[in-house]
Every structure is written in C-alpha cells, then in structure tokens.
Design an enzyme around this catalytic site. Structure first.
Site, mmCIF file in Angstrom:
data_model
loop_
_atom_site.group_PDB
_atom_site.id
_atom_site.type_symbol
_atom_site.label_atom_id
_atom_site.label_comp_id
_atom_site.label_asym_id
_atom_site.label_seq_id
_atom_site.Cartn_x
_atom_site.Cartn_y
_atom_site.Cartn_z
ATOM 1 N N SER A 68 4.970 -8.494 3.704
ATOM 2 C CA SER A 68 4.082 -7.446 3.214
ATOM 3 C C SER A 68 4.935 -6.372 2.560
ATOM 4 C CB SER A 68 3.290 -6.840 4.382
ATOM 5 O OG SER A 68 2.464 -5.805 3.911
ATOM 6 N N LYS B 150 2.463 -10.211 -0.003
ATOM 7 C CA LYS B 150 1.289 -9.348 0.138
ATOM 8 C C LYS B 150 1.681 -7.985 -0.380
ATOM 9 C CE LYS B 150 -0.861 -7.221 4.198
ATOM 10 N NZ LYS B 150 -1.544 -7.493 5.503
ATOM 11 N N LEU B 151 0.867 -7.470 -1.325
ATOM 12 C CA LEU B 151 1.156 -6.154 -1.903
ATOM 13 C C LEU B 151 0.176 -5.135 -1.365
ATOM 14 C CD1 LEU B 151 1.571 -7.003 -5.720
ATOM 15 C CD2 LEU B 151 3.377 -6.859 -3.964
ATOM 16 N N LYS B 152 0.677 -3.985 -1.005
ATOM 17 C CA LYS B 152 -0.182 -2.865 -0.651
ATOM 18 C C LYS B 152 -0.696 -2.261 -1.957
ATOM 19 C CE LYS B 152 0.201 -2.926 3.755
ATOM 20 N NZ LYS B 152 -0.959 -3.130 4.633
ATOM 21 N N ASP C 42 -3.584 -5.807 -0.056
ATOM 22 C CA ASP C 42 -4.155 -5.122 1.095
ATOM 23 C C ASP C 42 -4.332 -3.646 0.742
ATOM 24 O OD1 ASP C 42 -3.217 -4.848 4.652
ATOM 25 O OD2 ASP C 42 -4.902 -4.051 3.502
ATOM 26 N N GLU D 205 -7.598 -7.829 1.027
ATOM 27 C CA GLU D 205 -7.682 -7.379 2.418
ATOM 28 C C GLU D 205 -8.176 -5.946 2.528
ATOM 29 O OE1 GLU D 205 -4.160 -8.346 4.664
ATOM 30 O OE2 GLU D 205 -4.624 -6.904 6.247
ATOM 31 N N ASP E 152 -9.249 -6.600 8.371
ATOM 32 C CA ASP E 152 -8.156 -6.225 9.283
ATOM 33 C C ASP E 152 -8.686 -5.110 10.185
ATOM 34 O OD1 ASP E 152 -4.721 -4.985 8.670
ATOM 35 O OD2 ASP E 152 -5.963 -4.979 10.463
ATOM 36 N N LYS F 49 -4.875 -9.265 14.602
ATOM 37 C CA LYS F 49 -3.804 -8.491 15.219
ATOM 38 C C LYS F 49 -4.154 -8.280 16.687
ATOM 39 C CE LYS F 49 -2.530 -5.790 11.144
ATOM 40 N NZ LYS F 49 -2.659 -4.445 10.543
ATOM 41 N N GLY G 270 0.603 -7.986 11.209
ATOM 42 C CA GLY G 270 1.760 -7.290 11.788
ATOM 43 C C GLY G 270 1.599 -5.788 11.761
HETATM 44 C C1 LIG Z 1 2.123 -0.347 10.256
HETATM 45 S S1 LIG Z 1 1.840 -1.575 9.044
HETATM 46 C C2 LIG Z 1 0.245 -1.227 8.577
HETATM 47 C C3 LIG Z 1 -0.660 -2.371 8.852
HETATM 48 C C4 LIG Z 1 -0.485 -3.413 7.781
HETATM 49 N N1 LIG Z 1 0.525 -4.375 8.169
HETATM 50 C C5 LIG Z 1 1.205 -5.052 7.222
HETATM 51 O O1 LIG Z 1 1.034 -4.916 6.043
HETATM 52 C C6 LIG Z 1 2.273 -5.965 7.747
HETATM 53 C C7 LIG Z 1 3.406 -5.133 8.257
HETATM 54 C C8 LIG Z 1 4.445 -6.038 8.935
HETATM 55 O O2 LIG Z 1 5.176 -6.719 8.194
HETATM 56 O O3 LIG Z 1 4.456 -6.071 10.176
HETATM 57 C C9 LIG Z 1 -1.804 -4.089 7.490
HETATM 58 O O4 LIG Z 1 -2.755 -3.328 7.223
HETATM 59 O O5 LIG Z 1 -1.934 -5.320 7.483
HETATM 60 MG MG LIG Z 2 -4.039 -4.944 6.641
#
Ligand SMILES: CSCC[C@@H](NC(=O)CCC(=O)O)C(=O)O
Ligand SMILES: [Mg+2]
Length: 373
Positions: free
Chosen positions: A142, A168-170, A196, A221, A246, A270, A298
């Site tokens: 991510s 996965k891109l924010k 996401d 997401e 999520d 999760k 995660g």
């Molecule tokens: C604290 S990370 C924020 C939650 C985010 N988690 C990730 O993007 C994966 C982060 C990881 O690599 O654990 C999600 O919304 O899915």
């Molecule tokens: Mg997420």
C-alpha cells in the site's frame, strides 16, 4: 488459564518512510500491545496482542487512549473474572465481550493476547487453529500519498523492484486520476492496481469516480464515509470496478448488512477492526458464502500483529493479495523476527500461537508507557 499478570505497553517505532492517506500522515507507528502472562506447564507463557488503533481517531472511532481506558476499566477486569471461573476461556471470554457494546479494537487486542497465550500453551499454531491452509501468502503493498508524482513513481518502481506484484494507491479528491494514469503509463496496463480513498469522497463525486475505472482498477476501496453503506451500494450499482469496504465493516453484523445491500464486492478484512481473529474468520466465512473475495488488510502492524495476520490470510477465501507487506517496508527494527518478501509472498511463522518471536528488549526500548491491570 487465569493470568499471572496483564500488561499494556504503548510502543513507538519509527517508520522507514512517512505514510500519508486522505486522513492524515503518520511518521511513526505508535500503538498499544497487550501481554497476557499465564502459567504454562513449563513456566510462564506470554500471549501478545497488538491493537490496531492510532494515537488519534483518524480511521476508527477508537484510538490508543480510549483503548487503554477500555482495557483497564472494563475489558481486562472482565477477562480476569472469566479466567477465574472454570471452563474453556476463549468462548466464555467472547460471550462476556459480546455483552459489552462496541469497542472492537480494544476487544481485539485483548482477545488476541489471550488467544496467543492459550495456543502457545497448547503448542498449536494460530494458522492451524483458524484453519489456514497456505504455507505462503500472496501480498501487495500500500503506497501512501507522496510529495510529488515523481516521488510516487520512484516509490512504486522501488516496490516493484522489491518483488511486489500488487500495488494499492492511496487517493483523495485532487489526487486520484493523475497518479493512477501516471502509474499505468509508467508500469503498464497489466500491473495489478487498486486504490483506497479512506472515506474521502461523497456521493456528489460518483460521476468523477466513474471516470477512474478507465484505468483498469482491481478495486476501489472505501470511497465514502464508513457509515454510508447506501452510498457504496449506489456506486457499486453503476461501477464495473469492484467496490471494497474497509472502515465500514466493524462487525459480522455490518458485514452481513453491507453484503445484503450490495455495498461491497470485496472486503478488506482487518481483525483489529472487527473485534479479533475469530470474528475476522466469521466475516471471511460469510463473504465466502456470498462469493465475495477478501484480502487481509493492514494497520502498519509490528511483527506481533503481522504474524497473526499472516496466519489468518491462509484461509481459503483470502483470494486477493493482502496489505501484509514485508517488515522492511515499515521498520528498520521490529519487535519480532523479520518477514521477508519472496516472489511477492510472505511465509507465515509455524511456531505455536502467533509464531512471533517477541524480542522483549526491543519491546522495552520501544515502550513509552507501561500499565499493569
Ligand atoms: C494505518 S494504515 C491506514 C489503513 C490503511 N492500511 C493500508 O493501506 C495498509 C497499510 C499497511 O501496509 O499495513 C487502509 O485503509 O487500508
Ligand atoms: Mg483501507
């Protein structure tokens, strides 16, 4: 078995790179560990649980201080009472927790520590207990919101060089179509790519979100606020790209409701968010019954949570690469053994319980607050 003692440790570990999402930026992993110490056949046995909460309520309503209070004031005393009475501990603990409304992250942290202690005492790996059948777990990475497009492409290129095969891109309003297109142009149309939004969009953005799918996304997401299941159902009706939830999935009940509404085509499971690994397995099973694929999400966990997530991710309906990346993606020094990426897979530990080898010196060094309760 009743605990000899129960400790809460707030720990801080520096992240190898800041992690920015639509909700904010984190430069350290600052969270809570629960240690449930019991008497085993050959001496004390320590069960460890990791809380998925952040120092502030940026993703979930719970945060480190509320989890600490919930554990010290309500859940640990309750667990001690349950452990003092005869009978199998875990089922009675879950029954007792079910009578306490909400607080899934606090419950998950304590239940995980108890589960780890019980399984270590029994000599059973968590993957066996949960029914995992994979000895290697397909994972992705991510990628947070970077400072620039060049920074993004450098990060994605680096992760592909590391061997990750799913990105996965924010995203957030104003940072979505451009980075997705840039990654497509730089790395090709075959790269498994998902996004996401962490709740950053609203239904008025649906026409814009529909334009994103020309880039061939695996998943979109959590575009909308966690409690707006109807908005996700509306989008899913028009979008070809699967909608993945999520933050919305806080329990087995909300998973069932989201599925019934057609609000989720895939679920980011999760364990912390739904109240623990056993409920996470139930969400996995419910999704499987409805033909809805899952991946294990995660929260930048330390190796304690990472080991347990890998055990869960071996279950059959985790058919999408998880957000369980290698240790080096997060920390230079972890609290347990390192998890190394091999051909875009990680290997779950095979020891009893979580299989995590907790480095108590590293835990001591990372501890910023210690509470016995
Ligand atoms: C604290 S990370 C924020 C939650 C985010 N988690 C990730 O993007 C994966 C982060 C990881 O690599 O654990 C999600 O919304 O899915
Ligand atoms: Mg997420």
């Amino acid at each position: 078995a009743r605990p000899i003692d129960v400790e809460l440790r707030r720990v801080t570990l520096p992240l190898v790179r800041p992690f920015r999402t639509s909700r904010g930026e984190e430069t350290v992993k600052d969270t809570l560990l629960v240690r449930w110490r019991t008497e085993g056949p050959d001496g004390p046995v320590d069960g460890w649980g990791e809380c998925g909460a952040d120092p502030e309520p940026i993703y979930y309503p719970e945060y480190v201080d509320t989890v600490t209070t919930a554990l010290t004031d309500v859940l640990v005393p309750l667990a001690r009472d349950v452990a003092a009475a005869p009978g199998p501990l875990l089922p009675r603990l879950r029954t007792a927790f079910a009578d306490v409304p909400g607080m899934p992250l606090a419950k998950a942290a304590l239940e995980s520590a108890v589960l780890d202690a019980e399984l270590r005492t029994a000599g059973m790996p968590l993957s066996t207990y949960l029914g995992g059948h994979r000895d290697r777990i397909a994972v992705g990475v991510s990628v947070g919101i970077p400072d620039s497009l060049d920074d993004l492409l450098a990060q994605v290129g680096g992760y592909l060089d590391d061997g990750y095969r799913r990105i996965k891109l924010k995203i957030r309003p104003g940072w979505d179509a451009e980075p997705v297109r840039a990654v497509r142009e730089a790395f090709g149309d075959d790269l498994p790519l998902q996004v996401d939004a962490n709740q950053a969009y609203r239904t008025s953005d649906i026409p814009h979100l529909l334009t994103l799918e020309e880039n061939g996304l695996l998943l979109l997401e959590q575009p909308f606020p966690a409690d707006d299941l109807l908005a996700h159902a509306r989008l899913a009706a028009d979008l070809r790209t699967p909608v993945c939830l999520d933050e919305s999935i806080t329990s087995l009940g909300t998973a069932a409701t989201a599925i019934a509404l057609g609000a989720t085509d895939a679920i980011n499971v999760k364990p912390a968010r739904v109240g623990g690994y056993l409920t996470a397995r139930s969400v996995h099973d419910l999704a499987a019954a409805h033909g809805i694929p899952c991946f294990c999400g995660g929260m930048l966990e330390t190796g304690i949570g990472r080991a347990m997530n890998l055990a869960l991710a071996g279950l059959p309906n985790f058919t999408l690469p998880g957000d369980i990346s290698a240790t080096s993606r997060y920390f230079a020094h972890d609290l347990t053994q390192s998890f190394e990426l091999v051909d875009s897979h990680l290997v779950p530990p095979t020891g009893p319980g979580s299989g995590a080898h907790v480095d108590t010196d590293a835990v001591e060094d990372a501890t910023t607050a210690l509470t016995s309760c």
